[in-house]
Design a protein around this motif. Structure first.
Motif, short mmCIF file in Angstrom:
data_model
loop_
_atom_site.label_atom_id
_atom_site.label_comp_id
_atom_site.label_asym_id
_atom_site.label_seq_id
_atom_site.Cartn_x
_atom_site.Cartn_y
_atom_site.Cartn_z
N PRO A 162 -12.27 47.77 -68.64
CA PRO A 162 -11.69 46.27 -68.07
C PRO A 162 -11.98 44.97 -68.30
O PRO A 162 -12.87 44.88 -68.31
N THR A 163 -10.46 44.34 -67.80
CA THR A 163 -10.79 43.21 -68.27
C THR A 163 -10.65 42.04 -67.14
O THR A 163 -11.12 41.03 -66.67
N ASP A 164 -9.83 42.95 -65.93
CA ASP A 164 -9.38 42.22 -65.22
C ASP A 164 -9.61 43.02 -63.62
O ASP A 164 -9.26 44.23 -63.39
N ARG A 165 -9.94 42.18 -62.67
CA ARG A 165 -9.68 42.76 -60.99
C ARG A 165 -8.93 42.31 -59.54
O ARG A 165 -9.71 40.99 -59.94
N LEU A 166 -8.64 42.45 -59.63
CA LEU A 166 -7.52 42.30 -58.59
C LEU A 166 -7.47 41.98 -57.11
O LEU A 166 -8.12 43.16 -56.78
N PHE A 167 -7.54 40.81 -56.43
CA PHE A 167 -7.64 41.42 -55.06
C PHE A 167 -6.86 40.15 -53.92
O PHE A 167 -7.18 38.37 -54.31
N PHE A 168 -6.62 40.49 -53.06
CA PHE A 168 -6.07 39.17 -51.87
C PHE A 168 -7.27 38.74 -51.70
O PHE A 168 -7.99 39.47 -50.90
N ALA A 169 -7.51 37.08 -51.03
CA ALA A 169 -8.83 36.79 -50.98
C ALA A 169 -8.20 35.71 -50.15
O ALA A 169 -7.65 34.88 -50.10
N LEU A 170 -8.84 35.17 -48.58
CA LEU A 170 -9.27 33.96 -48.69
C LEU A 170 -10.23 33.20 -49.13
O LEU A 170 -11.36 33.36 -48.55
N LEU A 171 -10.04 31.18 -49.69
CA LEU A 171 -11.06 30.95 -49.93
C LEU A 171 -11.34 29.94 -49.22
O LEU A 171 -10.50 29.44 -47.92
N PRO A 172 -12.68 29.74 -48.46
CA PRO A 172 -13.26 28.39 -47.55
C PRO A 172 -12.74 27.57 -48.69
O PRO A 172 -13.00 27.15 -49.50
N ASP A 173 -12.33 25.94 -47.56
CA ASP A 173 -11.82 24.84 -47.81
C ASP A 173 -13.62 24.01 -48.49
O ASP A 173 -14.64 25.09 -48.63
N ALA A 174 -13.51 23.38 -49.14
CA ALA A 174 -14.55 22.37 -50.14
C ALA A 174 -16.01 22.22 -49.04
O ALA A 174 -16.97 22.26 -49.48
N ALA A 175 -15.38 21.43 -48.14
CA ALA A 175 -17.03 21.62 -47.11
C ALA A 175 -17.18 22.65 -46.56
O ALA A 175 -18.77 22.69 -46.37
N ALA A 176 -16.67 24.20 -45.96
CA ALA A 176 -17.15 24.96 -46.14
C ALA A 176 -18.18 25.26 -47.19
O ALA A 176 -18.97 26.07 -47.19
N ALA A 177 -17.65 26.17 -48.20
CA ALA A 177 -18.18 25.85 -49.36
C ALA A 177 -19.75 25.21 -49.88
O ALA A 177 -20.65 26.36 -50.34
N SER A 178 -19.22 24.27 -49.37
CA SER A 178 -20.29 23.59 -50.24
C SER A 178 -21.86 23.92 -48.66
O SER A 178 -22.90 23.62 -49.10
N ARG A 179 -21.12 23.92 -47.60
CA ARG A 179 -22.42 24.48 -46.16
C ARG A 179 -23.04 25.94 -46.69
O ARG A 179 -23.98 25.90 -46.96
N ILE A 180 -21.72 26.74 -47.04
CA ILE A 180 -21.82 28.47 -47.54
C ILE A 180 -22.96 27.90 -48.63
O ILE A 180 -24.75 28.35 -48.94
N ALA A 181 -23.20 26.70 -49.26
CA ALA A 181 -23.71 26.96 -51.08
C ALA A 181 -25.26 26.47 -50.61
O ALA A 181 -26.72 26.77 -50.98
N ALA A 182 -25.63 25.37 -49.58
CA ALA A 182 -26.70 25.22 -49.23
C ALA A 182 -27.29 26.47 -48.15
O ALA A 182 -28.91 26.25 -48.35
N LEU A 183 -26.86 26.77 -47.51
CA LEU A 183 -27.32 28.59 -46.68
C LEU A 183 -27.61 28.75 -48.05
O LEU A 183 -28.65 29.20 -47.44
N ALA A 184 -26.95 29.35 -48.40
CA ALA A 184 -27.11 30.24 -49.44
C ALA A 184 -28.69 30.14 -50.16
O ALA A 184 -29.86 30.65 -50.33
N ARG A 185 -28.55 28.55 -50.79
CA ARG A 185 -29.84 28.73 -51.23
C ARG A 185 -31.40 28.17 -50.48
O ARG A 185 -32.68 29.15 -50.81
N ARG A 186 -30.58 27.66 -49.36
CA ARG A 186 -31.82 27.59 -48.20
C ARG A 186 -32.78 28.84 -47.92
O ARG A 186 -33.59 29.58 -47.69
N LEU A 187 -31.89 30.42 -47.19
CA LEU A 187 -32.23 31.57 -46.80
C LEU A 187 -32.77 32.20 -48.17
O LEU A 187 -33.35 32.58 -48.06
N LYS A 188 -32.42 32.04 -49.31
CA LYS A 188 -33.36 32.70 -50.33
C LYS A 188 -34.06 32.20 -50.49
O LYS A 188 -35.81 32.80 -51.31
N ALA A 189 -35.19 31.11 -50.34
CA ALA A 189 -36.04 30.22 -50.15
C ALA A 189 -37.26 31.03 -49.16
O ALA A 189 -38.46 30.80 -49.88
N GLU A 190 -36.10 31.20 -47.34
CA GLU A 190 -37.18 30.93 -46.94
C GLU A 190 -37.41 32.81 -46.95
O GLU A 190 -38.21 32.82 -46.29
N LEU A 191 -36.41 33.14 -47.66
CA LEU A 191 -37.07 34.37 -47.45
C LEU A 191 -37.29 35.75 -48.85
O LEU A 191 -37.20 36.58 -48.69
#
Length: 194
Positions: free
Chosen positions: A16-45
């Motif tokens: 298969p080449t394609d995976r389809l789904f309906f999604a909600l995407l975070p706005d740019a500010a939320a995506a940036s906060r999510i990325a920062a949280l992911a980096r922080r939790l990765k390091a802390e844990l």
């Protein structure tokens, strides 16, 4: 490893080449906060998994499987269903992070929530009803655990409280995930409105 033989006129099955789904995407500010949280939790844990790219953070609403190329008939029916949805914008609040326990390896480490996701749960159900109305009931899975995947890791991390991450859902998207390319292509967007 021996090469797979094929008969004249019969091609071996392709992946298969394609995976389809309906999604909600975070706005740019939320995506940036999510990325920062992911980096922080990765390091802390002490997690080893690599955080997802900011443009891949999303909440999957309904999943439509993996396909060899884009199934145009399915895409047309999904567009028809999406056009039937009339829901006003709503706020999502994720206030916990933890692992899904199902798999022993490459466990999804995700954002979750409770009270802050009630409107999201109702929206996902409304979208499922619209899918049923256009004959796509077989694709509606009402077992819905709203989450945003941060990374995949072998460790099982119990749920922990985090500083809430919020955004307002103003639209939903039909996404084509190009398998093996770690790339999401929005095929269509629908604004939320009454």
């Amino acid at each position: 490893m021996p090469e797979q033989l094929s008969l004249p006129g019969i091609e071996p099955p392709r992946a298969p080449t394609d995976r389809l789904f309906f999604a909600l995407l975070p706005d740019a500010a939320a995506a940036s906060r999510i990325a920062a949280l992911a980096r922080r939790l990765k390091a802390e844990l002490g997690l080893k998994g690599r955080p997802l790219a900011m443009d891949r953070f999303h909440v999957t609403l309904h999943f439509f499987g993996d396909h060899l190329g884009l199934p145009e008939g399915l895409v047309a029916a999904l567009r028809q269903a999406a056009g039937r949805v009339t829901v006003p914008p709503f706020r999502l609040t994720f206030d916990r992070a933890g692992s899904f326990a199902g798999r022993p390896r490459k466990r999804p480490f995700v954002l979750r929530g409770d009270e802050g996701l009630v409107s999201l749960m109702a929206f996902q159900k409304s979208l499922g009803e619209a899918m049923k109305a256009v004959g796509l009931g077989r694709l509606v899975d009402m077992r819905f655990t709203p989450h945003v995947t941060l990374l995949y890791d072998d460790r099982l991390v119990p749920d922990m409280v985090i500083e809430p991450i919020e955004w307002v859902a103003n639209e939903f998207v039909l996404v084509d995930s190009l398998l093996g390319q770690t790339r999401h292509v929005p095929l269509a967007r629908w604004p939320l409105s009454t």
